[in-house]
Design an enzyme around this catalytic site. Structure first.
Site, PDB file in Angstrom:
ATOM      1  CB  CYS B 338      -0.936  -0.031   1.195  1.00 20.27           C
ATOM      2  SG  CYS B 338      -0.151  -0.431   2.762  1.00 20.27           S
ATOM      3  CB  SER B 339       1.201   4.403   1.652  1.00 16.55           C
ATOM      4  OG  SER B 339       0.112   4.823   0.870  1.00 16.55           O
ATOM      5  NE  ARG B 344      -4.184   1.571   2.432  1.00 16.78           N
ATOM      6  CZ  ARG B 344      -4.278   2.782   1.889  1.00 16.78           C
ATOM      7  NH1 ARG B 344      -5.308   3.063   1.119  1.00 16.78           N
ATOM      8  NH2 ARG B 344      -3.357   3.689   2.100  1.00 16.78           N
ATOM      9  NE  ARG B 384      -2.080   2.865  11.260  1.00 12.25           N
ATOM     10  CZ  ARG B 384      -1.284   3.919  11.045  1.00 12.25           C
ATOM     11  NH1 ARG B 384      -1.269   4.939  11.897  1.00 12.25           N
ATOM     12  NH2 ARG B 384      -0.524   3.965   9.964  1.00 12.25           N
TER      13      ARG B 384
END
Lengths: 565, 657
Positions: B338-339, B344, B384
């Site tokens: 993903c990044s 993800r 997170r």
């Protein structure tokens, strides 16, 4: 006109059948007076699909090469058959004339109106005889079984010729002190003659659930002394009773303009009225249509699905039915008061609420027999107009007349209760699914007609078989049992929070792959329970284990003695 | 302790959210680690322990007649409402809790003070419960295609990666270093899952720093080597889990995605999972919906739709399905990024692994999977989950979504998972509770620096000890092995709202009887009986040998047969109702008195049932009152009845009560 005259083409070869999640099959298609028969004739042990024509809700045909080509060369048509049990089939029929003939036969034969022409009157399986008992219970039997009633209640046969109330059974239970004359007068004051009768007597405190139709107070606020006395007699003077009116206060008020109305406080001083709004008729039917439409398109995005689900309002109907039933139960069980339930006609939502309340309250109605008896008393004998309500289901293009899936709504609510109390019901989801199917198309006469009177006139009892009797045959019944059943005497209060109510996937997604995994889980539940029975069941205990123990114990003692020695 | 302004407040009222009629009066205590409420009254004494680290936020509400309400929202979706009579007390509790629930240093977290009665050796041993090396060798690694590179032993190449990483044998150190310089945060492509049967792999990385035109020979060689490590395939997939637009926007910042022209034999694919900020907002909306008090069916469904939560779950699931099919059916290697490759990517790799490998559908397998794809690969738990006071924008329910995906799978495949949803909920709770050290910090390196293994305990042995609670009775291990790849449906109706998680503490919302608990009991009982039977047979066999010797003694002993008959096997009682009925009627098990730290707040009940044996239905009836009288739609929300005025006497209608 003979039924067979509708059949222009009885047999077509080389028909291709397509069903969801099955490979296409080629075979022969047959149309008979009551069935559509497809048989795959690859080998001797042929596979057959038999569909009651009455089960067919809608038929769509698309004929290729409709004009221009002679029928010989490759012209064919496709018939899409949408059943009332929500199955959708496709038949590819070679020859467009055959295709059109088949379609028109199905159309004509699937919408027969005359009861005596329907299949239950022709169904004669070898293992059943027509002389057997019909039905499971009656008003008299219920009265006999319920000792609490004997003192203050009686069975009245004022309606024995169905003249007082055409939709009531011949016998009803009413307060002992109210004589038949009063009943007749009360009946005149109630829509369709449905005067207040006893529906249930709570085994714990003797409180009762009554049901009726709306009183005909009209714009002039008419009153009826006998009706007031009847209700007074129900609560026996001193106490308080609740009237659960299944319309909003506003709707009840409006009903007066068309001759209906509600029980006013000044004339029914011991009764408290509570209004709960319930949708009825066309609105509920349209809910079903929208829901089935939403379920049949798996390509929707999640958002679109949720908004379609919401838009169908089906779960909202489930929600209100369960909460009103909960309210009734609260009045009866917690507060110890009797309840009268009615809406307008008293043949739909009234029955839904009163029977759900009984399921929640009464452990006896949670057995297979008890539940079927409940359906028989509260729906069939109580005059739910099955024939009108279930003439069409979710796929039909026909203009809606009196269709309304209130009975399906009941089954859904029962399913919700089962999800929340998976041990409390003796029957399984399979029974509910079977009933959902039978109510629309059946080999049996149980759901025919709209009332006891009509069934009598048509000779249903004499000429058809009884579904409930057949479901209770031991070999049949087993498949409808809940392997985890543990009877409980307590009321089973369902949660009615939206988070607690779910889509009944077993019914609405019945023909998708989603249902297959659930089937596997059900089988696993059975095998765990069966394994347990094998280990712990009475047979095993008495045979294998005890023989082991028999032989073992003396030896064990000897061993002990030996070690001591 | 210096943050506690008010260690004890008397006469605090705890309000049950489901029914404001049910209120408990008691004393509120603030300790260094917990908020504790002890209800008065000896009969229905209730204790409520809430870890400060689970507190998400504290809100003071406008004063009401009865006092000053204080709302505590927890990260495990518990909401508590206290009413405190004195404004100053309320304010003091508010200030104290606000500070206590936002620790500034790791050392303040509960796991560093949690000290159960175990010795040092046992604690250290708890960290050896899971062994990732063993997991890789279970997959069949290292082998002639893949080996461990020592390059990141000191976390110098990539400080968010674990020390041990698998790369293709053919890759040289310069290639790894070159590739890592071309990837965000140095997260070069490395192995996440290896499929023994067909040599196909799932690899993971961060985005390449390709900008509009930059390329890197080493990175291209790296992908080439990964492709070639799978002898059976001619190409590999590169899956970018971001929406295409997001990935393109990244190019302007010198990042981006692989150009198919520069890399040999790759097939590039966007998946379109939204970023952490979108997910955070989505869950916020979902929580608001779940916390609605007596919503109508329509409000609930619309709220659920507007939250978009299920749409996001579906997109993650679809990504997992794509990858698992590529590996199992096409036998093709997949590189996922993903990044940064820790949100993800972690979701998608682990969902794909669960679909691919039945092992991850067992208790131990799921533990290993979380330890591997999430903990070791540097999912930023601290950020997170908001363990420490810090950037609110870093918080996102990334791992919640993974657990949600698992739950959706369990709903679709009731027989294919060894664990049940309680297991998932327990894991969820502990990810946020900071009770154990596993989910502290943002990377392996940080944990090493903080000496997490030396100072805290590991959650996994604790869960393993309680595994009987987490077993799914419907699990069919044999079937599951044969099935291999799970093929979930992705029709929209297959995605459902996870009531047990988001309404976990609203007990009245859940089924009053549990099918699975009942089956578990039945199953255990069967097993017990089987064992007993086997034991009997064993003894019998032994005794048969003895028979010859002992025959002469039989007489005289036979009389005692009756008495002993039932002792070894109490089968006559085994199938009677009382064996099943105990805990199931009347709701969840009632646990009010808890040992601090012994049980997590997961099992705390706001209000205990009255003693369940006497009248288990009592409490249900009470909740029933709230249920039915507060539920009806729209204008009919109050039962309108004409007890006060006769509607007939005036024309306003019966609506006026």
């Amino acid at each position: 006109m003979e039924l067979s005259e509708h059949i222009k083409t009885a047999n077509v070869e080389d028909v291709t059948l397509r069903r969801p999640f099955h490979p296409a099959l080629r075979g022969t298609l047959c149309v008979t007076s009551h069935h559509l028969l497809f048989s795959d004739r690859k080998d001797e042990a042929s596979w057959q699909l038999l569909i009651l024509l009455k089960n067919i809700d809608a038929i769509e045909k698309s004929v290729e090469n409709l004009f221009g080509y002679p029928r010989a060369m490759g012209s064919s048509g496709t018939i899409t058959i949408k059943c009332k049990d929500l199955l959708v089939l496709q038949l590819e029929i070679p020859g467009m004339e055959e295709c059109l003939n088949i379609a028109s036969s199905i159309e004509a034969l699937s919408s027969l109106e005359s009861v005596t022409e329907m299949y239950p009157f022709f169904y004669r399986p070898s293992h059943l005889t027509l002389n057997g008992p019909w039905g499971l219970s009656s008003t008299e039997q219920y009265y006999k079984q319920t000792e609490r009633l004997w003192d203050r209640w009686r069975v009245s046969t004022v309606n024995s010729d169905y003249s007082v109330c055409p939709s009531y059974p011949s016998a009803v239970i009413v307060p002992r002190e109210v004589d038949d004359d009063k009943l007749i007068r009360s009946a005149r004051f109630r829509q369709g003659g449905r005067f207040p009768v006893l529906s249930y007597c709570h085994h714990r405190n003797g409180m009762v659930i009554m049901r009726s139709s709306q009183p005909l107070t009209g714009a002039n606020k008419k009153r009826c002394k006998e009706d007031e006395l009847l209700l007074q007699a129900v609560i026996d003077g001193s106490e308080l009773g609740y009237i659960i009116d299944l319309r909003s206060a506003q709707q009840a008020q409006q009903a007066r303009m068309t001759g209906g109305g509600f029980e006013s406080k000044s004339f029914y001083s011991h009764w408290k009225r509570i209004h709960r709004h319930h949708e009825r008729g066309k609105i509920v039917q349209e809910s079903l249509i929208k829901l089935v439409e939403a379920c049949s398109d798996p390509s929707h995005s999640v958002d679109r699905w949720l908004s379609k689900l919401e838009n169908s309002k089906w779960l909202s109907h489930v929600h209100s039915a369960l909460s009103t039933a909960g309210l009734v139960v609260e009045c009866v069980e917690r507060d110890g008061h009797s309840v009268l339930v009615h809406g307008s006609e008293g043949t739909d939502n009234t029955l839904l609420v009163s029977s759900l309340a009984q399921l929640i309250l009464d452990p006896a109605s949670r057995t297979v027999t008890g539940f079927l008896c409940l359906l028989e008393r509260e729906w069939i004998q109580a005059g739910h107009p099955f024939q009108q309500r279930c003439a069409h289901s979710a796929y039909s293009h026909a203009r809606l007349k009196q269709e309304c899936p209130i009975f399906l709504l009941l089954l859904d609510c029962v399913w919700q209760v089962w999800r929340q109390f998976p041990l409390a019901l003796e029957f399984s989801e399979a029974l509910l699914l079977r009933l959902a199917q039978e109510v629309y198309a059946s080999n049996y006469g149980t759901f025919l007609c709209n009332s006891e009177q009509e069934r009598c006139a048509a000779g249903v009892k004499e000429n058809t078989h009884c579904l409930f009797q057949s479901l209770l045959r031991p070999d049949i019944e087993e498949q409808y049992l809940n392997p985890l059943y543990e009877p409980t005497d307590l009321a089973i209060w369902p949660s009615v929070h939206p988070q607690s109510l779910q889509l009944w996937t077993g019914l609405f997604l019945r023909w998708t792959e989603y249902a297959q995994n659930m089937e596997e889980a059900r089988e696993e539940v059975w095998s765990i329970v069966k394994e347990h029975h094998e280990q712990a069941g009475p047979d095993r205990t008495n045979n294998t284990l005890s023989t082991h123990c028999d032989t073992l114990t003396p030896f064990e003692n000897l061993m002990d003695e030996l070690t001591i020695l | 302790m210096e943050h506690i302004r008010m260690p004890k407040v008397e006469n605090v009222r705890l309000v049950d959210r489901s029914s404001s009629r049910r209120i408990k009066v008691g004393t509120l205590y603030l300790t260094a680690t917990h908020t504790i409420f002890v209800g008065k009254g000896s009969e229905d004494r209730c204790e409520l322990w809430v870890l400060h680290s689970l507190v998400c936020n504290v809100v003071k509400h406008k004063a009401s007649q009865s006092g000053y309400p204080l709302l505590i929202h927890c990260k495990n979706f518990q909401v508590m409402q206290f009413i405190i009579s004195q404004e100053s007390d309320c304010h003091n509790v508010y200030i104290s809790l606000s500070r206590l629930s936002r620790p500034e240093k790791y050392e303040e977290l509960y796991c560093f003070s949690f000290n159960p009665n175990v010795d040092k050796a046992e604690r250290e041993h708890s960290w050896d419960f899971l062994d990732l090396k063993a997991e890789y060798s279970r997959m069949g690694l290292p082998n002639k295609l893949w080996h461990v590179t020592p390059i990141n032993r000191e976390y110098r190449v990539c400080d968010t990666y674990p020390a041990d990483l698998f790369v293709p044998q053919s890759v040289t150190l310069p290639v790894i270093i070159g590739s890592s310089k071309f990837r965000s945060r140095g997260r070069f492509p490395t192995l996440s899952y290896y499929c023994k049967e067909n040599h196909a792999t799932i690899c993971r990385s961060s985005q390449p720093l390709s900008g509009f035109s930059a390329r890197c020979l080493e990175d291209e060689q790296m992908l080439q080597a990964i492709m070639k490590s799978n002898p059976g395939s001619r190409f590999m997939y590169v899956v970018d889990t971001r929406p295409k637009l997001n990935a393109m926007a990244n190019r302007a910042a010198g990042k981006g995605y692989e150009n198919e022209d520069n890399y040999c034999n790759i097939k590039f694919q966007f998946i379109g999972i939204e970023n952490i900020h979108v997910m955070r907002n989505s869950q916020q909306k979902l929580i608001e919906v779940s916390a609605l008090r007596s919503p109508s069916m329509g409000e609930f469904l619309m709220g659920l739709e507007n939250s978009d939560w299920l749409r996001h779950i579906k997109s993650i699931m679809e990504a997992g399905i794509f990858i698992s099919k590529a590996v199992a059916e096409e036998g093709v290697n997949v590189l996922v990024h993903c990044s940064d490759g820790w949100d993800r990517t972690a979701q998608v790799c682990s969902v794909a692994s669960v679909l691919l490998d039945p092992y991850y559908r067992t208790l131990k397998g799921l533990m290993v999977l979380i330890e591997k794809d999430w903990v070791s690969f540097g999912h930023k738990f601290s950020h997170r989950c908001g363990h420490l006071d810090g950037e609110a924008k870093e918080v996102s329910p990334v791992i919640d979504q993974f657990l949600d995906c698992l739950w959706q799978l369990m709903e679709q495949f009731p027989c294919y998972f060894e664990y049940n949803e309680k297991f998932l909920i327990n894991i969820h709770n502990h990810i946020y509770s900071c009770h154990y050290g596993n989910f502290i910090c943002n990377s392996q390196k940080e944990r090493k620096d903080l000496c997490i293994k030396e100072k805290t305990h590991s959650i996994w042995p604790h869960l393993w000890e309680n595994k009987l609670d987490f077993m799914n009775p419907l699990f069919k291990p044999d079937q599951s092995q044969n099935q291999g790849l799970l093929r979930p449906r992705t029709a929209p109706y297959c995605f459902k709202y996870w009531r047990r998680l988001y309404n976990r503490f609203d007990r009245e919302l859940h089924p009053r009887q549990s099918e699975l608990d009942c089956l578990m009991t039945v199953k255990e009982e069967t097993q017990q009986l089987e064992e007993d039977l086997a034991l009997c047979e064993q003894k019998l066999a032994v005794l048969d040998k003895e028979r010859a010797k002992t025959l002469y003694m039989q007489k005289g002993v036979l009389e005692s047969k009756q008495a002993l008959w039932s002792l070894p096997l109490d089968t006559s009682l085994a199938n009677t109702p009382q064996d099943y009925i105990g805990g199931f009627i009347g709701g969840a098990p009632n646990v009010f008195t808890l040992q601090q730290g012994e049980r997590e707040s997961a099992e705390l009940c706001l209000f205990g049932d009255k003693p369940k044996s006497s009248d288990a239905d009592n409490s249900d009836q009470e909740s029933g009152v709230a249920d039915f009288s507060s539920h009806s739609s729209g204008e009919e929300s109050l039962p309108s009845e004409d007890s006060v005025k006769d509607p007939d006497s005036d024309e306003t209608g019966p609506n006026r009560a």
